[in-house]
Design a protein around this motif. Sequence first.
Motif, PDB file in Angstrom:
ATOM      1  N   ARG A  53       0.828  -1.212   0.000  1.00 62.53           N
ATOM      2  CA  ARG A  53       0.000   0.000   0.000  1.00 62.53           C
ATOM      3  C   ARG A  53       0.861   1.261   0.000  1.00 62.53           C
ATOM      4  O   ARG A  53       0.547   2.234  -0.699  1.00 62.53           O
ATOM      5  N   ASP A  54       1.954   1.261   0.737  1.00 62.94           N
ATOM      6  CA  ASP A  54       2.821   2.439   0.761  1.00 62.94           C
ATOM      7  C   ASP A  54       3.399   2.723  -0.624  1.00 62.94           C
ATOM      8  O   ASP A  54       3.531   3.890  -1.020  1.00 62.94           O
TER       9      ASP A  54
ATOM     10  N   ASP B  34       0.576   4.032  -2.901  1.00 63.80           N
ATOM     11  CA  ASP B  34       0.186   5.373  -2.483  1.00 63.80           C
ATOM     12  C   ASP B  34       1.179   6.412  -2.981  1.00 63.80           C
ATOM     13  O   ASP B  34       0.811   7.567  -3.244  1.00 63.80           O
TER      14      ASP B  34
ATOM     15  N   SER C  36     -10.096   0.019  -4.984  1.00 59.53           N
ATOM     16  CA  SER C  36     -10.308   1.201  -4.152  1.00 59.53           C
ATOM     17  C   SER C  36     -11.426   0.944  -3.145  1.00 59.53           C
ATOM     18  O   SER C  36     -11.294   1.285  -1.954  1.00 59.53           O
TER      19      SER C  36
ATOM     20  N   ASN D  34     -10.372  -0.961  -0.300  1.00 61.30           N
ATOM     21  CA  ASN D  34      -9.355  -0.241   0.467  1.00 61.30           C
ATOM     22  C   ASN D  34      -7.955  -0.828   0.273  1.00 61.30           C
ATOM     23  O   ASN D  34      -7.120  -0.818   1.169  1.00 61.30           O
TER      24      ASN D  34
ATOM     25  N   VAL E  73      -6.156   0.167  -2.610  1.00 56.68           N
ATOM     26  CA  VAL E  73      -5.444   1.274  -3.247  1.00 56.68           C
ATOM     27  C   VAL E  73      -6.164   2.567  -2.891  1.00 56.68           C
ATOM     28  O   VAL E  73      -7.344   2.557  -2.528  1.00 56.68           O
ATOM     29  N   GLY E  74      -5.458   3.670  -3.031  1.00 55.63           N
ATOM     30  CA  GLY E  74      -6.029   4.957  -2.644  1.00 55.63           C
ATOM     31  C   GLY E  74      -6.522   5.795  -3.800  1.00 55.63           C
ATOM     32  O   GLY E  74      -6.879   6.961  -3.608  1.00 55.63           O
TER      33      GLY E  74
ATOM     34  N   ASP F 174      -9.046   5.796  -7.524  1.00 56.57           N
ATOM     35  CA  ASP F 174     -10.099   5.038  -8.193  1.00 56.57           C
ATOM     36  C   ASP F 174     -10.054   5.171  -9.706  1.00 56.57           C
ATOM     37  O   ASP F 174     -10.940   4.694 -10.411  1.00 56.57           O
TER      38      ASP F 174
END
Length: 836
Positions: free
Chosen positions: A526-527, A530, A560, A563, A565-566, A568
């Motif tokens: 995720r980091d 992001d 997205s 939750n 990935v941040g 869409d």
Amino acid sequence: MQERYDFQDLERKWQQAWERDNIYGVTVDPNKEKYYCLEMFPYPSGQLHMGHVRNYSIGDVVARFKTMQGLQVLHPMGWDAFGLPAENAAIKHGVPPAQWTTENIANMRSQLQAMGLSYDWDREVASCYPDYYKWTQWLFLQLYKANLAYKKKANVNWCSSCATVLANEQVVDGACERCDTVVEKKALEQWFFRITDYAQRLLDDLDKLPGWPDKVKTMQENWIGRSEGAEMDFALPEKKGDFEKIRVYTTRQDTIYGVTYLVLAPEHPLVEELLQNNNREEEIRAFIRKVLNLSDIDRTSTDIEKEGIFTGHYCLNPLTGEKVAIWIGNYVLVDYGTGAVMGVPAHDQRDFEFATKYNLPIQVVIQPEGIPDLVAEDMDHAYDEDGILVNSGPFNGMKNREALAAIATELEKDGKGTRKVNFRLRDWLISRQRYWGAPIPIVHCATCGEVPVPDEQLPVMLPKDVEFKPSGESPLRSREDFMNCQCPSCGEPAQRETDTMDTFVCSSWYFLRYCSPKNDDEAFARDDVDYWMNVDQYIGGVEHAILHLLYARFFTKVLSDLNLVGVDEPFENLLTQGMVLMDGAKMSKSKGNVVSPEEIIQRYGADTARLFILFAAPPERDLEWSDRGVEGAHRFLQRVWRLIQAYQEPLRDLSTLMLPHLDASTLNREDKELARQIHYAVKKVTEDVGNRFNFNTAVSAIMELVNAMYLYKEKVPQEKQNLPLFKDGLARLVLILAPFAPHVCEELWKSLGGSGYVHQQPWPTYDEKALVKDEVEIVVQLNGKVKERLSLANGLDVETLKSQVLANERVVALLGGKNVVKVIAVPNRLVNIVVK
């Protein structure tokens, strides 16, 4: 610096240096602004073509330019490596698909490296490797758990000889490409993704994409195909099996009183009931077989002749109660709308042609305003414009558009219909009854039913040593070690799903894997996503404008919502490059008009190939191949080489590469013009590459600068030349040319005394003051016709400009004593003298 431009030697030299020092490797750096540049990853066919060269050269210029602007640039490459061609090669040559694919990847990787592309090869992925398709399977399971993946019966292309399902691309002229057997439609259990759940969001969020071409957004909008209308029920006089009515979707409920027949798709489930005890059964079934041999594209084509057959049965108009004949037609699809359409021949041209062909009734229900009334018997085409309703019961006299809502209300009031928003988009069929694809991670258990494979048991490995049998059946079905397994739920014997996934699934998330390509614990961290997502610039052919882009957008929205990935939307900006043509036709082996990139690189060098293909046309337009154009690009690079070679000795003792400041007041006329040309070129290339992707005009500006520097060299004696300024110009020339021709510019940068790699240098700046001309060209007109051009001081006011032009001896001679009636002056541009 070598005297001769030996492109083969220096390109090999710098490619080895770049690889040795890993100068294109990047990591997450929160202190730097990121830029994600991505070209669509290729199928590893084994050979690059000029379309590849164009696509990847465009991306490479952008990536190098953004790097020089100080951004942290992610520029990865990988392989869309599953698919049918590998299976066909295995059948034809006896080479295992895994071996064929791996060898092709190695070959194409070396070809890409020979082009000098700035890829971070440490991030390379291939969709056919277990460390990738493990996560494709994991993502399938996330959709499955979210009730977005399901299995149902669907009509597929079936070859009875090969006993297998064929993809659309395996059907040629209605027959199997392997054995020429006529292909039939057959209902089989297939896996789907519920992309229709996202239809409205996929449509609405096109507004979030101002960086996409309008034509691509329009194509997606049309494919999603939102329409507002009504569903209505045409009752059957007698129940047919489980059917008491036929549901029809229409956007034109205002024409309900003009329905004179109804058409079913051949696959409509009611058809079988209508054929029971039907004395025309064999004739109707023959017609159905004929229609089912057509593709959906052919059936919906505007060019196909509309054909049908009467079933002998009737239904009832929901508002009039009148009998309406039920037909079967070749232009109705079962999975669009309800699989049944109403025929209104007076007001739809397709219906008019159908009714005329089969002598069906025509009922006028919309009359145009202000012209004589339409009479059905006199019509030679449908009237499909707006007007006033007639023959429409209580709605007579209403404007037809206003009647849409009123008729929908009437249908709802009586329980005979309802307002409905419909989409052309269908759920995504991902099943492939083929071997070379990601196995679907589902187990079928006699006790537990359909069971997802647990995460810890992924990947479901695809066996590599398989045998393709003449039956055409997927080799997975005959591999007991693959088929047979234990149920993850109860531990009893079970069997694996043998369908594999559509390769579009692999390409719907690969841009996320590039963010964490070596992560063994997650599809992507995720980091990482992001930081890198979304893709700032995506580049690829317009042929992928619908399906690939739509599926990638769908996947990103699902992830997205989960939750994971941040973002869409996956791609912020999109560039769809044109094709490479020869003699007006797309390059094709079958047409014998293919130019090999390897041949061009061998003969002229990668820098020449890149420069030509970027200069020959704007990127979004088709490019006509030109051998003369390639030779011209090569001569230009030689010209740059000779220019810098000529100044090796004169510039040797100058330690400063570029001037920190430019004081125009200290320059003479020739030096000022040279400085203006230098800074104009930097400005032009910066704007054309950074803002507009006008690579052709950027290269043109670089060529103009080279011409200006040669002119200065020839006009100004060497002892009077401003060598610090000239060296400054050469350094800026090399920097702005570097993204287009990286190898030669590395060499030239070193020859000028530059330190480090040229693409690790900051992008050059330009001085606006240097762009101001001391003199400008003034056009002199007499009575609106151009007669003279004068060089005058820049910035003269209107009155001074008039007086200087009128006092010029050449203008005085032109006037010849004529009476000057009026003088019109536009500062820095023109003076028009009106005379009698």
